[in-house]
Design a protein around this motif. Sequence first.
Motif, PDB file in Angstrom:
ATOM      1  N   ILE A  65      65.404 -28.152 118.265  1.00 28.21           N
ATOM      2  CA  ILE A  65      65.583 -27.323 117.068  1.00 28.21           C
ATOM      3  C   ILE A  65      65.415 -25.845 117.418  1.00 28.21           C
ATOM      4  O   ILE A  65      66.179 -24.980 116.968  1.00 28.21           O
ATOM      5  CB  ILE A  65      64.592 -27.743 115.967  1.00 28.21           C
ATOM      6  N   GLU A  66      64.417 -25.553 118.252  1.00 24.80           N
ATOM      7  CA  GLU A  66      64.205 -24.170 118.672  1.00 24.80           C
ATOM      8  C   GLU A  66      65.380 -23.666 119.511  1.00 24.80           C
ATOM      9  O   GLU A  66      65.764 -22.497 119.425  1.00 24.80           O
ATOM     10  CB  GLU A  66      62.909 -24.064 119.466  1.00 24.80           C
ATOM     11  N   LYS A  67      65.966 -24.544 120.297  1.00 24.77           N
ATOM     12  CA  LYS A  67      67.117 -24.176 121.123  1.00 24.77           C
ATOM     13  C   LYS A  67      68.309 -23.802 120.237  1.00 24.77           C
ATOM     14  O   LYS A  67      69.035 -22.839 120.511  1.00 24.77           O
ATOM     15  CB  LYS A  67      67.478 -25.344 122.042  1.00 24.77           C
ATOM     16  N   ILE A  68      68.499 -24.555 119.158  1.00 18.62           N
ATOM     17  CA  ILE A  68      69.561 -24.239 118.199  1.00 18.62           C
ATOM     18  C   ILE A  68      69.303 -22.880 117.556  1.00 18.62           C
ATOM     19  O   ILE A  68      70.203 -22.038 117.435  1.00 18.62           O
ATOM     20  CB  ILE A  68      69.659 -25.327 117.114  1.00 18.62           C
ATOM     21  N   ALA A  69      68.048 -22.667 117.145  1.00 19.45           N
ATOM     22  CA  ALA A  69      67.698 -21.425 116.456  1.00 19.45           C
ATOM     23  C   ALA A  69      67.899 -20.202 117.343  1.00 19.45           C
ATOM     24  O   ALA A  69      68.277 -19.128 116.866  1.00 19.45           O
ATOM     25  CB  ALA A  69      66.254 -21.495 115.966  1.00 19.45           C
ATOM     26  N   LYS A  70      67.657 -20.360 118.644  1.00 20.19           N
ATOM     27  CA  LYS A  70      67.759 -19.233 119.571  1.00 20.19           C
ATOM     28  C   LYS A  70      69.176 -19.035 120.117  1.00 20.19           C
ATOM     29  O   LYS A  70      69.439 -18.025 120.775  1.00 20.19           O
ATOM     30  CB  LYS A  70      66.790 -19.438 120.739  1.00 20.19           C
ATOM     31  N   SER A  71      70.063 -19.976 119.851  1.00 21.24           N
ATOM     32  CA  SER A  71      71.429 -19.879 120.367  1.00 21.24           C
ATOM     33  C   SER A  71      72.122 -18.636 119.808  1.00 21.24           C
ATOM     34  O   SER A  71      72.069 -18.352 118.608  1.00 21.24           O
ATOM     35  CB  SER A  71      72.223 -21.123 119.983  1.00 21.24           C
ATOM     36  N   ASP A  72      72.763 -17.872 120.685  1.00 25.90           N
ATOM     37  CA  ASP A  72      73.390 -16.620 120.256  1.00 25.90           C
ATOM     38  C   ASP A  72      74.734 -16.450 120.976  1.00 25.90           C
ATOM     39  O   ASP A  72      74.967 -15.467 121.671  1.00 25.90           O
ATOM     40  CB  ASP A  72      72.462 -15.444 120.544  1.00 25.90           C
ATOM     41  N   VAL A  73      75.610 -17.413 120.775  1.00 23.61           N
ATOM     42  CA  VAL A  73      76.930 -17.359 121.389  1.00 23.61           C
ATOM     43  C   VAL A  73      77.782 -16.357 120.617  1.00 23.61           C
ATOM     44  O   VAL A  73      78.039 -16.520 119.427  1.00 23.61           O
ATOM     45  CB  VAL A  73      77.601 -18.745 121.384  1.00 23.61           C
ATOM     46  N   GLN A  74      78.205 -15.312 121.285  1.00 21.72           N
ATOM     47  CA  GLN A  74      78.997 -14.259 120.646  1.00 21.72           C
ATOM     48  C   GLN A  74      80.497 -14.448 120.849  1.00 21.72           C
ATOM     49  O   GLN A  74      81.290 -14.048 120.001  1.00 21.72           O
ATOM     50  CB  GLN A  74      78.583 -12.893 121.200  1.00 21.72           C
ATOM     51  N   GLN A  75      80.870 -15.040 121.975  1.00 23.52           N
ATOM     52  CA  GLN A  75      82.284 -15.164 122.313  1.00 23.52           C
ATOM     53  C   GLN A  75      82.624 -16.623 122.587  1.00 23.52           C
ATOM     54  O   GLN A  75      81.949 -17.293 123.366  1.00 23.52           O
ATOM     55  CB  GLN A  75      82.614 -14.303 123.534  1.00 23.52           C
ATOM     56  N   MET A  76      83.663 -17.108 121.938  1.00 23.09           N
ATOM     57  CA  MET A  76      84.084 -18.479 122.146  1.00 23.09           C
ATOM     58  C   MET A  76      85.465 -18.689 121.543  1.00 23.09           C
ATOM     59  O   MET A  76      85.923 -17.909 120.711  1.00 23.09           O
ATOM     60  CB  MET A  76      83.089 -19.469 121.535  1.00 23.09           C
ATOM     61  N   SER A  77      86.108 -19.758 121.971  1.00 14.16           N
ATOM     62  CA  SER A  77      87.356 -20.205 121.358  1.00 14.16           C
ATOM     63  C   SER A  77      87.450 -21.701 121.584  1.00 14.16           C
ATOM     64  O   SER A  77      86.860 -22.247 122.523  1.00 14.16           O
ATOM     65  CB  SER A  77      88.562 -19.492 121.966  1.00 14.16           C
ATOM     66  N   GLY A  78      88.162 -22.379 120.713  1.00 13.37           N
ATOM     67  CA  GLY A  78      88.269 -23.820 120.885  1.00 13.37           C
ATOM     68  C   GLY A  78      89.087 -24.478 119.809  1.00 13.37           C
ATOM     69  O   GLY A  78      89.599 -23.835 118.881  1.00 13.37           O
ATOM     70  N   THR A  79      89.196 -25.793 119.934  1.00 16.02           N
ATOM     71  CA  THR A  79      89.918 -26.617 118.968  1.00 16.02           C
ATOM     72  C   THR A  79      88.944 -27.598 118.335  1.00 16.02           C
ATOM     73  O   THR A  79      88.144 -28.221 119.025  1.00 16.02           O
ATOM     74  CB  THR A  79      91.053 -27.401 119.659  1.00 16.02           C
TER      75      THR A  79
END
Length: 407
Positions: A65-79
Motif C-alpha cells: 500500500i505504501e509502495k502505491i502511495a509513493k508511486s510517482d510515474v510522470q511519463q507513460m504510454s500504453g494500451t
Amino acid sequence: MAPYESDDSTSAGEADDLHPGRRKAARYVVPVAVVGVAAATIGLVPALADSGDPDLPKISAQQLIEKIAKSDVQQMSGTVKVTTDLGLPDLGGLESSLTSGAGRGSGDGSSADPSTKLTELATGTHTLRVAADGPDKQKLSLLENAAEYSLIHNGKDVWGYDSQSNEVYHSTVADSADAKQKQDETPATPDQLAKDALKAVDDTTSVTVQGTAQVAGRDAYRLVIKPKDSGSTVGQITVAVDSKTGLPLKFTLTPASGGAAVIDAGFTQISFSKPSASTFDFKTPKGAKVTEDDQSDHTDGSLKGADKGAKSDEDLGKGLDGLNVIGEGWDSIATFDTGGQGVPSGSEAGGGAFGGFLDSLGDKVSGKFGSGTIFKTRLINALITDDGKVYVGAVDKAALVKAANAG
C-alpha cells in the motif's frame, strides 16, 4: 481506525490518509441513474493480462500500500483493455442519448463532448490508448471499429474529437498550483483508481497480498481487497501492482454472486518512456464542427471531461436532502430524499428505446414504505420510492426494501 486483516496485521490507519468523510462519499454518494452508476464505476478501472507467476521478494500488505502511495510515474504510454459486465442490457449507442443533456453546460449536444462519449464504457469490451507526460499533458483514445474518439489535455486546452461524426469539443482550464493533484484526478490513471478503491478500506475489510502476476510484460504483486461481511454484492477487488514502480497495472472487481468480473480493465502494453511531444498536439480537422464550452477555466487541468460540470463527492453529498448512511461497512446503504417524485415506467417515459431501457432495469416493489422501483446491476442496486426517496448500496434488493421499511 480499527485494523484490517492482512498478511502482517497491518492497520488501516497506517495506510493512505483515508479520510472517513471522503470514504463514505466515495462509496455511497452515487448517481441515481443506473447508467450514471455504471459510468462512474468505470472511473474505478484498470486490468490484468496474466501470464505466469514471477518470483518476487516477499512484501506485506502495508508495504505494498505504501509502495502505491509513493508511486510517482510522470511519463507513460500504453494500451488498456476494459471489460464491464454490470448486467445491463446492450445499450447499442443508447447511452449517448441518455446522457446527451447531463453534466453539460450550454453545449449543443456535441458527440465529441466527453461527458457523453465516455459513457460508452458502461457496457461491453473496449480498447483504450493512454499517454501522459507530467501533470499538464495527457491523452486518452477510445478505439471502436474504424472510428476513434480522443480526449487530449495539453496545457490549458482540453480537446475532444470524434472521428466518426467529425465533431470537436474544446474547453480551457485554469492554471493550478497543485499539478500533482491535477494528475491524480485523471480518470484514466490506474494509480488513482487503486487509491480510490483503498479509500473504502475499514475494519470490515480484509487486505492481503496473494501471490504475483505478470501484466503487460511487467512483474506485479496481487493486492486483494475483500469485504468481511457476507451481505455485500462485492466479492473482492484485485489490484496488480508493478513491482518496480508501484504503479497499479490492473484492477479487477468480482461480484459475490460469482461469474465473470463486473469490471476487468487493464494494461495489455505499457512503456515508461517519454511520449513524443506530438502525441498531445491537436489540430482541428477540415470541416469539423467545433463546440466551445462556455464553462471553461475549470480549477484543475486534468482530463476530467467525463465529470465536466459535476460536483465533488463532498459537494454532492451536501446537496442531497438529508443524506444518511444506514449500517456500517460494505453492507451500508445510503439514503437521501430527491425532493421529487419516483421514476416513471417505460410507458410513462414515452416508450421507445428509452422506455424499454427503463423497464429492463427496474423492478416494481412495495412494502410498509409504499411502492417504488428497484434498479439493479450485478454490483450496485438502488431503490427509488414513488415519493422520491432513494436507498442505494452494494447490497441485494431485500436489504434495500428492509431499509426502506425501517425508514
